[in-house]
Design a protein around this motif. Structure first.
Motif, PDB file in Angstrom:
ATOM      1  N   THR A   5      11.051 -38.646   6.299  1.00 25.48           N
ATOM      2  CA  THR A   5      10.987 -37.981   7.643  1.00 25.48           C
ATOM      3  C   THR A   5      10.299 -39.020   8.879  1.00 25.48           C
ATOM      4  O   THR A   5       9.666 -39.760   8.511  1.00 25.48           O
ATOM      5  CB  THR A   5      10.232 -36.634   7.658  1.00 25.48           C
ATOM      6  N   GLU A  41       6.563 -28.770   6.885  1.00 22.82           N
ATOM      7  CA  GLU A  41       7.519 -28.837   8.013  1.00 22.82           C
ATOM      8  C   GLU A  41       8.186 -30.375   8.142  1.00 22.82           C
ATOM      9  O   GLU A  41       9.540 -30.158   8.292  1.00 22.82           O
ATOM     10  CB  GLU A  41       6.919 -28.708   9.563  1.00 22.82           C
ATOM     11  N   GLN A  42       7.692 -31.307   7.750  1.00 29.43           N
ATOM     12  CA  GLN A  42       8.490 -32.587   7.445  1.00 29.43           C
ATOM     13  C   GLN A  42       9.477 -32.633   6.382  1.00 29.43           C
ATOM     14  O   GLN A  42      10.673 -32.800   6.467  1.00 29.43           O
ATOM     15  CB  GLN A  42       7.495 -33.659   7.089  1.00 29.43           C
ATOM     16  N   ARG A  44      10.757 -29.666   5.141  1.00 22.72           N
ATOM     17  CA  ARG A  44      11.898 -28.807   5.490  1.00 22.72           C
ATOM     18  C   ARG A  44      13.039 -29.318   6.575  1.00 22.72           C
ATOM     19  O   ARG A  44      14.229 -29.116   6.287  1.00 22.72           O
ATOM     20  CB  ARG A  44      11.136 -27.603   6.352  1.00 22.72           C
ATOM     21  N   ALA A  45      12.416 -30.422   7.243  1.00 27.98           N
ATOM     22  CA  ALA A  45      13.277 -31.133   8.159  1.00 27.98           C
ATOM     23  C   ALA A  45      14.119 -32.157   7.330  1.00 27.98           C
ATOM     24  O   ALA A  45      15.479 -32.208   7.476  1.00 27.98           O
ATOM     25  CB  ALA A  45      12.776 -31.842   9.248  1.00 27.98           C
ATOM     26  N   ALA A  48      17.003 -29.877   5.591  1.00 29.42           N
ATOM     27  CA  ALA A  48      17.917 -29.617   6.406  1.00 29.42           C
ATOM     28  C   ALA A  48      18.879 -30.737   6.489  1.00 29.42           C
ATOM     29  O   ALA A  48      20.157 -30.599   6.783  1.00 29.42           O
ATOM     30  CB  ALA A  48      17.163 -29.085   7.661  1.00 29.42           C
ATOM     31  N   ARG A  49      18.001 -31.771   7.117  1.00 27.65           N
ATOM     32  CA  ARG A  49      19.047 -32.950   7.290  1.00 27.65           C
ATOM     33  C   ARG A  49      20.167 -33.346   6.278  1.00 27.65           C
ATOM     34  O   ARG A  49      21.132 -33.841   6.330  1.00 27.65           O
ATOM     35  CB  ARG A  49      18.295 -34.159   7.726  1.00 27.65           C
ATOM     36  N   GLN A  56      14.846 -23.212   3.825  1.00 27.65           N
ATOM     37  CA  GLN A  56      15.317 -23.289   5.007  1.00 27.65           C
ATOM     38  C   GLN A  56      15.409 -21.665   5.408  1.00 27.65           C
ATOM     39  O   GLN A  56      15.721 -21.368   6.867  1.00 27.65           O
ATOM     40  CB  GLN A  56      16.792 -23.832   5.157  1.00 27.65           C
TER      41      GLN A  56
END
Length: 193
Positions: A5, A41-42, A44-45, A48-49, A56
């Motif tokens: 990330t 949060e990193q 999670r991103a 998602a990506r 999510q």
């Protein structure tokens, strides 16, 4: 597992610096909450990506992480300069989600165990194998605490985490359902110590 990330600076002002210049594992404190959430949060991103539905739906959230820290089950993996390089929880069993295993069986079903949850690495340390190093440190902590086995799970689509889990020596044993929800099935792994 978040190693790919955008870089951020998750720090903890209360962390002692290792005199040997080595990374080390310690229990998280309330002062670590912001750094831990930044790393979550990193992760999670990245999930998602990659199109992975894990994490999510707003979980883990700040309240859950704060509660986990208060229960003294969340750990941080600290860099020699006092930054949080990774985080995870080491939760004593039994875990209700592990009561029933589908399409497989536990190697030692009746032995006491500890579960590794919420593994995430700080993107600032990309390329330094923080995921593997963090898992190894957690396994060693479980061993020192006297647990005869460690369990862990991850989403079917989370190939990055499946690789780390296998590399750490875990054996795939079947599937579990998170909160009994078939939409939330996970691959379950076990490591005998």
């Amino acid at each position: 597992m978040a190693e790919n990330t955008a870089a951020t600076s998750a720090t903890s002002n209360t962390a002692p610096t290792s005199s040997q210049g080595e990374f080390y594992l310690r229990r998280a404190t309330a002062d670590d909450l912001d750094a831990v959430m930044e790393i979550i949060e990193q992760a999670r991103a990245v999930l998602a990506r990659d199109g992975i539905p894990q994490w999510q739906a707003g979980r883990p959230n700040r309240g859950e992480i704060a509660q986990s820290i208060a229960k003294k089950v969340t750990y941080v993996y600290m860099s020699p300069d006092g930054r949080v390089a990774g985080t995870a929880s080491l939760v004593p069993g039994p875990d209700p989600n592990y009561n029933k295993l589908y399409a497989g069986k536990w190697i030692e079903p009746d032995e006491e165990y500890v579960v590794i949850h919420r593994v995430a690495a700080n993107a600032d340390f990309k390329g330094m194998h923080m995921g593997s190093r963090l898992l190894d440190a957690l396994i060693e902590k479980a061993r020192k605490l006297g647990y005869p086995q460690v369990r862990i799970d991850t989403h079917d689509l989370n190939g990055r985490m499946r690789h780390l889990i296998s590399k750490a020596g875990f054996t795939y044993v079947g599937k579990i359902l998170i909160h009994g929800d078939s939409y939330n099935s996970r691959r379950a792994y076990q490591l005998l110590l």
